[in-house]
Design a protein around this motif. Structure first.
Motif, short mmCIF file in Angstrom:
data_model
loop_
_atom_site.label_atom_id
_atom_site.label_comp_id
_atom_site.label_asym_id
_atom_site.label_seq_id
_atom_site.Cartn_x
_atom_site.Cartn_y
_atom_site.Cartn_z
N PHE A 1 0.96 -1.25 0.05
CA PHE A 1 0.00 -0.01 -0.01
C PHE A 1 0.94 1.39 -0.07
O PHE A 1 1.79 1.41 0.81
CB PHE A 1 -0.82 -0.22 1.17
N GLU B 1 0.52 5.40 0.03
CA GLU B 1 -0.49 6.72 0.10
C GLU B 1 0.40 8.05 -0.07
O GLU B 1 1.49 7.82 0.12
CB GLU B 1 -1.29 6.57 1.28
N LEU C 1 1.12 10.34 1.59
CA LEU C 1 1.35 10.66 2.79
C LEU C 1 2.90 10.63 3.35
O LEU C 1 3.57 9.57 3.07
CB LEU C 1 0.76 9.33 3.77
N GLY D 1 -6.02 4.78 1.58
CA GLY D 1 -6.09 5.52 2.44
C GLY D 1 -6.86 6.94 2.44
O GLY D 1 -7.71 7.13 1.62
N CYS D 2 -6.79 7.28 3.66
CA CYS D 2 -7.62 8.69 3.88
C CYS D 2 -7.41 9.51 2.57
O CYS D 2 -8.39 10.47 2.27
CB CYS D 2 -7.37 9.32 5.37
N TRP E 1 -2.81 14.35 6.20
CA TRP E 1 -1.19 14.06 6.53
C TRP E 1 -0.14 15.42 6.30
O TRP E 1 0.32 15.58 5.59
CB TRP E 1 -0.83 12.96 5.42
N ASN F 1 -12.75 4.37 0.94
CA ASN F 1 -11.72 4.02 1.83
C ASN F 1 -12.32 4.12 3.02
O ASN F 1 -12.66 5.43 3.53
CB ASN F 1 -10.24 4.45 1.96
N GLU F 2 -12.24 3.27 4.01
CA GLU F 2 -12.68 3.70 5.41
C GLU F 2 -13.78 4.67 5.56
O GLU F 2 -14.02 5.70 6.21
CB GLU F 2 -11.31 4.20 6.45
N TYR G 1 -4.73 -2.46 12.54
CA TYR G 1 -3.27 -1.99 12.71
C TYR G 1 -2.91 -2.79 14.42
O TYR G 1 -3.77 -2.85 15.12
CB TYR G 1 -3.02 -0.76 12.75
N GLU H 1 -5.07 -2.76 4.66
CA GLU H 1 -4.28 -2.01 5.45
C GLU H 1 -4.06 -2.93 6.69
O GLU H 1 -4.91 -3.31 7.38
CB GLU H 1 -4.89 -0.60 5.75
N TRP I 1 1.75 0.15 13.87
CA TRP I 1 1.65 1.59 14.20
C TRP I 1 2.14 2.05 15.43
O TRP I 1 1.76 1.81 16.57
CB TRP I 1 0.17 1.93 13.85
N GLN J 1 3.12 1.08 5.22
CA GLN J 1 2.88 1.22 3.86
C GLN J 1 4.40 0.91 3.39
O GLN J 1 5.42 0.75 3.81
CB GLN J 1 2.75 2.71 3.71
N LEU K 1 4.85 4.00 8.38
CA LEU K 1 4.41 2.94 9.32
C LEU K 1 5.22 1.86 9.12
O LEU K 1 6.60 1.90 8.99
CB LEU K 1 2.95 2.47 8.88
O1 AHR Z 1 -2.03 4.11 6.69
C1 AHR Z 1 -2.64 5.29 7.26
C2 AHR Z 1 -4.08 5.54 7.47
O2 AHR Z 1 -4.65 4.62 8.34
C3 AHR Z 1 -4.88 5.60 6.04
O3 AHR Z 1 -4.74 6.62 5.40
C4 AHR Z 1 -6.38 5.17 6.69
O4 AHR Z 1 -6.99 4.58 5.64
C5 AHR Z 1 -5.77 4.18 7.89
O5 AHR Z 1 -6.67 4.94 9.00
#
Ligand code: AHR
Length: 495
Positions: free
Chosen positions: A24, A26, A28, A71-72, A97, A173-174, A240, A297, A301, A346, A351
């Protein structure tokens, strides 16, 4: 020596989809920019703007699939801002981010070029939270329509004549959180609507992935499956491994106690219960297991490295991360009938990363080495195992001391992976290989271990934690014995 682990080499439990070894990435922190994309004018060796060292490292582990752009971030990403001449691309603020300016220099064409260079499948996550149905429809048309159409003509104007092949597409996503804070009933209806317009153009066939549950939100899975299962091919799951508390301090990646080691292992093993329970709900609506669980994901973390931007989620990676990775793969193998993909969060600099970069330097993390050692399991047949492994206690917690998984490749090669979760003691292991038809000519073992719980690779000492030969494997007839060092991940191949 504990009771032997019995591996039934002639009983296959199903194919381990190589996509569970997916990744993954992002927009970020330094994942996309600096991690993959340095631009064509960079002094860092690159091909069309993408750094060569990172591509070569990921090719080495046979990366099968890469999820992007979040991701977000995905639910505030507007793909049209990321195409056309780079100097004209719209800038935006990456509100999730770090509040940094995103210049959109890495967009659809760059991502597809990256996947081509890696030889992996793209997995694109569309925007439901702040995007329109039309925007999603047009993105898929832009990427996959061959003949005449407004979007395919636009793609050609931007320099790409042929459509790309795109299989995996996520509808948001989420959606329960950063992707719109929706209730499952509401998202389920939106999912049905948005996915209608995710079209199959020409021969391209999309595998549609609905936004799934957060951790143990079983109601989410129940509602999604009840209302929308027939419109989806996959349902995602996010979990996570956080030894501390998400808001009050997650714990340090490199300065952790003995107790935190075991808490981390316990929390990593929780993935098994989550998949089991979500699967059981899915079985009710999909007993044939047509809909895959897509764990898009997962990973550790921790608190960010001191002195780094808290919004960039940059953390170091130790032998503890390596054992966590091994445990996750074993869990995914055990659920190979339902789990069709997983994407560690990622790939670079964020992370539980495989790769860390610093300017033009790059190091490989212990987690990277587990992906490398375990690639023998890609698309192999999971073998039936009966293991009565000893347990150990840490405080209130009881944990297995050893975790094991085995698979058989098409050419008959058998691969056994083993994790020793104990930080202090060896684990002598005896394996009974039942049903062996062919004679074994070669036995090879690799092991990843370290003296300290927090051992990791740094830019000055990049080879602190690297795989070595696993010595002392004894095979006589069908009985294999070996001693696993403390806190280790091993792979033994028999052919
Ligand atoms: O991987 C970091 C974030 O964790 C992602 O953007 C989100 O989908 C999750 O909450």
């Amino acid at each position: 020596m504990s009771k032997p682990i019995v591996i039934n080499t002639d009983i296959e439990k199903g194919k381990i989809n190589k996509n569970i070894y997916g990744h993954f990435s992002e927009h970020l922190g330094r994942c996309i920019y600096e991690g993959f994309w340095v631009g064509e004018d960079s002094e860092i060796p690159n091909t069309n703007g993408i750094r060569n060292d990172v591509v070569n490292a990921l090719k080495q582990i046979s990366i099968p699939v890469l999820r992007w752009p979040g991701g977000c971030f995905a639910d505030e990403y507007h793909w049209k801002d990321g195409i056309g001449p780079r100097e004209n691309r719209k800038k935006m603020v990456n509100t999730h981010w770090g509040g940094v300016v995103e210049n959109n220099h890495f967009g659809t064409h760059e991502f597809m070029m990256l996947c081509d260079m890696l030889g992996c499948e793209p997995y694109i996550c569309g925007n439901v939270g702040s995007g329109t149905v039309l925007e999603m429809q047009e993105w898929v048309e832009y990427m996959t329509q061959d003949g005449e159409s407004p979007m395919s003509n636009w793609r050609k104007e931007n320099g790409r004549e042929e459509p790309w092949s795109l299989t995996y597409f996520g509808v948001g996503n989420e959606n329960w959180g950063c992707g719109g804070n929706m209730r499952p009933e509401y998202y389920s209806d939106l999912y049905r609507r948005y996915q209608t317009y995710v079209r199959n153009y020409g021969d391209n066939r999309i595998y549609k992935i609905a936004g799934g549950a957060n951790i143990d939100d079983y109601t989410w899975t129940e509602v999604l499956m009840r209302e929308s299962a027939r419109f989806m091919d996959g349902l995602s799951l996010h979990y996570y491994t956080i030894p501390g508390h998400f808001w009050k301090g997650k714990g340090s990646a490199t300065d952790s106690s003995e107790n935190e080691w075991y808490i981390t292992m316990k929390k990593a093993l929780h993935m098994d219960e989550l998949i089991t329970k979500h699967s059981t709900i899915m079985d009710k609506y999909d007993p044939e297991k047509r809909v895959g669980i897509i764990v898009d994901e997962w990973g550790t973390w921790f608190d960010v490295e001191p002195g780094t931007n808290p919004g960039f989620l940059y953390q170091q990676n130790t032998i503890r991360d390596a054992v966590v990775a091994g445990l996750h793969f074993h869990i995914f193998h055990n659920h190979c009938e339902r789990v069709q993909m997983a994407n560690i969060a990622q790939t670079v600099n964020v992370l539980q990363a495989m790769i860390l970069t610093n300017g033009q330097d790059m190091i490989l993390t212990p987690t990277y080495h587990v992906f490398d050692m375990f690639k023998v399991h890609h698309d192999a047949q999971q073998l039936s195992i009966s293991a009565d492994v000893p347990t150990m206690r840490s405080g209130e917690e009881e944990l297995p001391k050893v975790s094991v998984s085995a698979s058989k490749m098409e050419n008959g090669q058998i691969n056994i992976s083993l994790c020793n979760l104990d930080t202090k003691n060896d684990a002598p292991v005896s394996v009974d290989l039942q049903g062996m038809k062919n004679q074994v000519n070669n036995v090879l073992g690799r092991v990843l271990t370290a003296d300290e719980n927090n051992a990791h690779n740094t830019f000055t000492q990049p080879e602190n934690v690297v795989p070595k030969n696993l010595e002392g494997i004894d095979l006589s007839d069908t009985k294999l014995t070996v001693t696993l060092p403390p806190k280790s991940v091993s792979v033994i191949t028999l052919n």
